[in-house]
Scaffold this motif. Structure first.
Motif, PDB file in Angstrom:
ATOM      1  N   LEU A 244       0.854  -1.246   0.063  1.00 17.66           N
ATOM      2  CA  LEU A 244      -0.071   0.029  -0.034  1.00 17.66           C
ATOM      3  C   LEU A 244       0.899   1.096   0.043  1.00 17.66           C
ATOM      4  O   LEU A 244       0.441   2.262  -0.267  1.00 17.66           O
ATOM      5  N   TYR A 245       2.176   1.152   0.403  1.00 15.27           N
ATOM      6  CA  TYR A 245       2.942   2.338   0.326  1.00 15.27           C
ATOM      7  C   TYR A 245       3.716   2.589  -1.248  1.00 15.27           C
ATOM      8  O   TYR A 245       4.207   3.422  -1.288  1.00 15.27           O
ATOM      9  N   ASP A 246       3.490   1.689  -2.031  1.00 16.32           N
ATOM     10  CA  ASP A 246       4.024   1.670  -3.433  1.00 16.32           C
ATOM     11  C   ASP A 246       3.385   2.934  -4.000  1.00 16.32           C
ATOM     12  O   ASP A 246       4.117   3.654  -5.050  1.00 16.32           O
ATOM     13  N   LEU A 247       2.280   3.713  -3.788  1.00 18.12           N
ATOM     14  CA  LEU A 247       1.797   4.714  -4.429  1.00 18.12           C
ATOM     15  C   LEU A 247       2.650   6.036  -4.374  1.00 18.12           C
ATOM     16  O   LEU A 247       2.723   6.970  -4.906  1.00 18.12           O
ATOM     17  N   TYR A 248       3.613   5.976  -3.169  1.00 19.12           N
ATOM     18  CA  TYR A 248       4.669   7.272  -2.895  1.00 19.12           C
ATOM     19  C   TYR A 248       5.597   7.056  -3.887  1.00 19.12           C
ATOM     20  O   TYR A 248       6.371   8.066  -3.877  1.00 19.12           O
ATOM     21  N   GLU A 249       5.646   6.023  -4.707  1.00 20.10           N
ATOM     22  CA  GLU A 249       6.902   5.800  -5.621  1.00 20.10           C
ATOM     23  C   GLU A 249       6.595   6.755  -6.977  1.00 20.10           C
ATOM     24  O   GLU A 249       7.549   7.208  -7.527  1.00 20.10           O
ATOM     25  N   SER A 250       5.255   6.941  -7.138  1.00 15.82           N
ATOM     26  CA  SER A 250       4.934   7.773  -8.261  1.00 15.82           C
ATOM     27  C   SER A 250       4.039   8.851  -8.004  1.00 15.82           C
ATOM     28  O   SER A 250       3.227   9.301  -8.810  1.00 15.82           O
ATOM     29  N   GLY A 251       4.327   9.433  -6.700  1.00 18.61           N
ATOM     30  CA  GLY A 251       3.359  10.346  -6.503  1.00 18.61           C
ATOM     31  C   GLY A 251       3.965  11.732  -6.935  1.00 18.61           C
ATOM     32  O   GLY A 251       5.107  11.906  -7.700  1.00 18.61           O
ATOM     33  N   PRO A 252       3.227  12.931  -6.565  1.00 13.34           N
ATOM     34  CA  PRO A 252       3.693  14.452  -7.194  1.00 13.34           C
ATOM     35  C   PRO A 252       5.130  14.752  -6.646  1.00 13.34           C
ATOM     36  O   PRO A 252       5.486  15.671  -7.231  1.00 13.34           O
ATOM     37  N   LEU A 253       5.525  14.292  -5.396  1.00 14.92           N
ATOM     38  CA  LEU A 253       6.879  14.608  -4.826  1.00 14.92           C
ATOM     39  C   LEU A 253       7.718  13.448  -4.836  1.00 14.92           C
ATOM     40  O   LEU A 253       7.062  12.263  -4.349  1.00 14.92           O
ATOM     41  N   THR A 254       8.952  13.389  -4.797  1.00 17.30           N
ATOM     42  CA  THR A 254      10.008  12.430  -4.354  1.00 17.30           C
ATOM     43  C   THR A 254      10.240  12.252  -3.117  1.00 17.30           C
ATOM     44  O   THR A 254      10.592  13.179  -2.510  1.00 17.30           O
ATOM     45  N   LEU A 255       9.745  11.205  -2.418  1.00 21.54           N
ATOM     46  CA  LEU A 255       9.880  11.073  -1.059  1.00 21.54           C
ATOM     47  C   LEU A 255      11.150   9.965  -0.728  1.00 21.54           C
ATOM     48  O   LEU A 255      11.590   9.130  -1.507  1.00 21.54           O
ATOM     49  N   PRO A 256      11.886  10.316   0.626  1.00 26.12           N
ATOM     50  CA  PRO A 256      12.605   9.098   0.855  1.00 26.12           C
ATOM     51  C   PRO A 256      11.899   7.902   1.679  1.00 26.12           C
ATOM     52  O   PRO A 256      11.546   8.180   2.605  1.00 26.12           O
TER      53      PRO A 256
END
Length: 266
Positions: A244-256
């Motif tokens: 469920l955290y995979d969505l942050y890999e292609s989000g509007p901002l690059t996250l650590p």
């Protein structure tokens, strides 16, 4: 019983209560088959690359918080001679031993609290491995590193592959998953009574588990206090956490999203 002792014991009971849920997953059935291979490894390329750089051929390695032992068994693919897994959950160690029975390798599994490790293991290992989630079950991170560092030989390496604590500020299942919702600096643990699983949602076990957020400064400070010298640290944009955290890999901002860390016992 102190708050510290209560959290450690309750987490042990919560993991034991969650073990049966893992046996009913497709992942478990696949593992029983996969570990039969001489070169089995479930470790991803990020961690694998770090381990290859350290040249583990013929070495003795230990993993604290080994869960069902799949990562301990994976270490043989890197040429280790001796592998030991330590966990406080008897139920998950039973699964680890079942996997080992299917494997051509013979690791040792030890039931022990990370804060109270068997003295016979002190100074026995060239490498100590800690992977995703282990640190977050620890109520006292400095005391944790002081304890586990004793497992290492002089000049031995401690390797950590963990989720980045920044992700604890986000709630991927909320209506606004990119909105910061939680404090980065918090001493209060998240408490849950759901089974601790990696696929889907867990049922209520009736046993409380305590999840602690340790900021990077506390982790690095704990390592230094334990007499360990930092030799490698790298942050990554990919997730090594639940899907469920995979969505942050292609989000509007690059996250650590995760990091690797290597320290040396001096």
């Amino acid at each position: 019983m102190t708050d510290f002792e209560h959290a450690v014991e309750s987490n042990r009971r919560a993991w034991d209560a969650s073990a049966d849920s893992h046996l009913r997953t497709h992942s478990w059935k696949g593992l029983l088959q996969a570990v039969q291979g001489e070169d089995f490894s479930c470790l991803d390329e990020t961690l694998g690359g770090v381990l290859r750089e350290l040249d583990l051929v013929g070495k003795a390695v230990v993993q604290v918080g080994c869960n069902n032992g799949r990562e301990v068994l994976s270490l043989y693919a890197f040429g280790v001679e001796r592998a030991v897994g330590i966990d406080q959950s008897a139920a998950f160690l039973a699964q680890a031993r079942q996997l080992a029975e299917n494997s051509p390798h013979q690791p040792r599994f030890v039931e022990a609290n990370a804060y109270d490790l068997p003295a016979e293991l002190n100074g026995q290992f060239d490498l100590l491995l800690i992977t995703i989630g282990v640190l977050n079950w620890m109520p006292d991170i400095e005391r944790f590193f002081a304890s586990v560092s004793g497992l290492l030989k002089p000049a031995g390496h401690l390797v950590i592959y963990e989720t980045h604590p920044f992700l604890e500020m986000l709630e991927p299942e909320s209506e606004r998953p990119f909105e910061l919702r939680n404090d980065y600096f918090t001493a209060k643990p998240y408490v849950s009574r759901e089974a601790i699983i990696y696929e889907g949602c867990g049922s209520d076990t009736g046993v409380a588990s305590y999840w602690y957020v340790h900021e990077l400064g506390s982790i690095l400070g704990g390592l230094l206090s334990a007499g360990l010298r930092l030799s490698h640290f790298k942050e990554y944009r990919h997730s090594n956490r639940e899907e469920l955290y995979d969505l942050y890999e292609s989000g509007p901002l690059t996250l650590p999203m995760c990091y690797t860390l290597v320290s040396v016992k001096v």
